[in-house]
Scaffold this active site. Structure first.
Site, mmCIF file in Angstrom:
data_model
loop_
_atom_site.group_PDB
_atom_site.id
_atom_site.type_symbol
_atom_site.label_atom_id
_atom_site.label_comp_id
_atom_site.label_asym_id
_atom_site.label_seq_id
_atom_site.Cartn_x
_atom_site.Cartn_y
_atom_site.Cartn_z
ATOM 1 N N SER A 61 76.525 90.897 60.972
ATOM 2 C CA SER A 61 75.738 90.657 59.892
ATOM 3 C C SER A 61 76.796 91.184 58.650
ATOM 4 C CB SER A 61 74.672 91.730 59.496
ATOM 5 O OG SER A 61 73.670 91.054 60.822
ATOM 6 N N VAL A 119 70.751 90.142 62.958
ATOM 7 C CA VAL A 119 69.782 91.316 63.180
ATOM 8 C C VAL A 119 70.537 92.569 63.316
ATOM 9 C CG1 VAL A 119 68.465 92.048 65.314
ATOM 10 C CG2 VAL A 119 68.710 89.603 64.635
ATOM 11 N N ILE A 121 69.998 96.648 64.029
ATOM 12 C CA ILE A 121 69.064 97.324 64.921
ATOM 13 C C ILE A 121 69.618 99.002 64.769
ATOM 14 C CG2 ILE A 121 68.194 98.263 67.192
ATOM 15 C CD1 ILE A 121 68.489 95.332 68.042
ATOM 16 N N HIS A 127 75.626 103.668 60.414
ATOM 17 C CA HIS A 127 76.323 102.313 60.309
ATOM 18 C C HIS A 127 75.553 101.480 59.990
ATOM 19 C CE1 HIS A 127 78.822 99.242 62.730
ATOM 20 N NE2 HIS A 127 79.511 99.597 61.504
ATOM 21 N N ARG A 166 59.576 90.156 65.749
ATOM 22 C CA ARG A 166 59.987 89.158 64.643
ATOM 23 C C ARG A 166 60.630 87.826 64.890
ATOM 24 N NH1 ARG A 166 58.739 94.106 63.990
ATOM 25 N NH2 ARG A 166 57.666 95.020 62.112
HETATM 26 O O1 LIG Z 1 76.542 97.723 64.621
HETATM 27 N N1 LIG Z 1 75.629 97.030 64.515
HETATM 28 C C1 LIG Z 1 75.448 95.737 64.297
HETATM 29 C C2 LIG Z 1 76.614 94.877 63.774
HETATM 30 N N2 LIG Z 1 77.694 95.510 63.507
HETATM 31 C C3 LIG Z 1 79.088 94.640 63.417
HETATM 32 C C4 LIG Z 1 79.244 94.648 62.016
HETATM 33 O O2 LIG Z 1 78.271 93.603 61.442
HETATM 34 C C5 LIG Z 1 80.772 93.840 61.711
HETATM 35 O O3 LIG Z 1 80.817 92.707 62.411
HETATM 36 C C6 LIG Z 1 81.823 94.703 62.243
HETATM 37 O O4 LIG Z 1 81.621 96.070 61.779
HETATM 38 C C7 LIG Z 1 83.158 94.384 61.933
HETATM 39 O O5 LIG Z 1 83.365 94.082 60.646
HETATM 40 N N3 LIG Z 1 76.190 93.688 63.420
HETATM 41 C C8 LIG Z 1 75.177 93.004 63.545
HETATM 42 O O6 LIG Z 1 74.998 92.023 63.085
HETATM 43 N N4 LIG Z 1 74.219 93.921 63.964
HETATM 44 C C9 LIG Z 1 74.197 95.081 64.408
HETATM 45 O O7 LIG Z 1 73.173 95.834 64.982
#
Ligand SMILES: O=Nc1c(NC[C@H](O)[C@H](O)[C@H](O)CO)[nH]c(=O)[nH]c1=O
Length: 193
Positions: A61, A119, A121, A127, A166
């Site tokens: 995301s 999504v 979580i 984080h 959802r």
């Molecule tokens: O950590 N959890 C999640 C997550 N982490 C990765 C982040 O978005 C990104 O891709 C990396 O940090 C690299 O830049 N990305 C999500 O979509 N959902 C999560 O629940």
């Protein structure tokens, strides 16, 4: 009174001339896949042609804002060069989960709306909060800066059960992806008015 719509009620529109992008993350794919399917379901129901739905994927995301911005910018450039832009991964890597538009079939028009789907979580650390805040503010900024409606399809939930509900998985809850597809059609039409 008829004129008073329920909160969140989306108007019906003819989407047959629209071109819509869907950019989705590859985290939590058990939830992402039904959300993407739900969005495409209501896009198709509104008449949006499958060749005018371009699906791109990103690792997570956090990358949604930059990918939406690049998809929009690339379509602007390519619509002027009248070449085609198709499915795949904007930032390199594997292609999308769905089998939507291929490079040969996608039209060259710029996008009328782009749906960003992710999504998040909640885990044990902060984080979640940082990504949720950055991605939501980033998507709003891209939408306002570009003028293209970016539909907010980022689920920020406390556990997988909330996420599945959802996405309408297991007969529980409601597939929010369907609402996002309808919102893309409504905003895409309004953008042309
Ligand atoms: O950590 N959890 C999640 C997550 N982490 C990765 C982040 O978005 C990104 O891709 C990396 O940090 C690299 O830049 N990305 C999500 O979509 N959902 C999560 O629940």
């Amino acid at each position: 009174m008829d004129s008073l719509k329920k909160p969140g009620q989306i108007e019906a529109h003819d989407g047959s001339s629209l071109r819509v992008g869907i950019v989705h993350a590859r985290w939590n794919t058990a939830v992402i896949e039904p959300l993407v399917a739900g969005a495409k379901k209501t896009l198709h129901a509104a008449g949006v042609k499958d060749e005018n739905i371009v699906v791109q994927t990103v690792p997570g995301s956090w990358e949604l804002p930059i990918a939406v911005q690049r998809l929009y910018s690339a379509s602007q450039v390519q619509s002027s060069k009248s070449s085609s832009l198709g499915a795949g991964d904007l930032l390199g890597g594997s292609t999308d989960l769905s089998k939507s538009a291929t490079a040969s079939s996608a039209s060259t028009a710029a996008f009328d709306a782009i749906i960003a789907i992710g999504v998040l979580i909640k885990g044990e650390t902060m984080h979640f909060e940082y990504i949720a805040d950055a991605a939501s503010n980033g998507l709003m900024r891209v939408s306002l800066d570009s003028g293209v409606p970016v539909i907010f399809g980022l689920l920020t939930v406390l556990n997988e059960e909330q996420a599945l509900a959802r996405a309408g998985v297991g007969g529980k809850g409601h597939n929010h992806g369907e609402d996002w597809g309808s919102a893309a059609v409504e905003l895409g039409i309004k953008r042309r008015e």
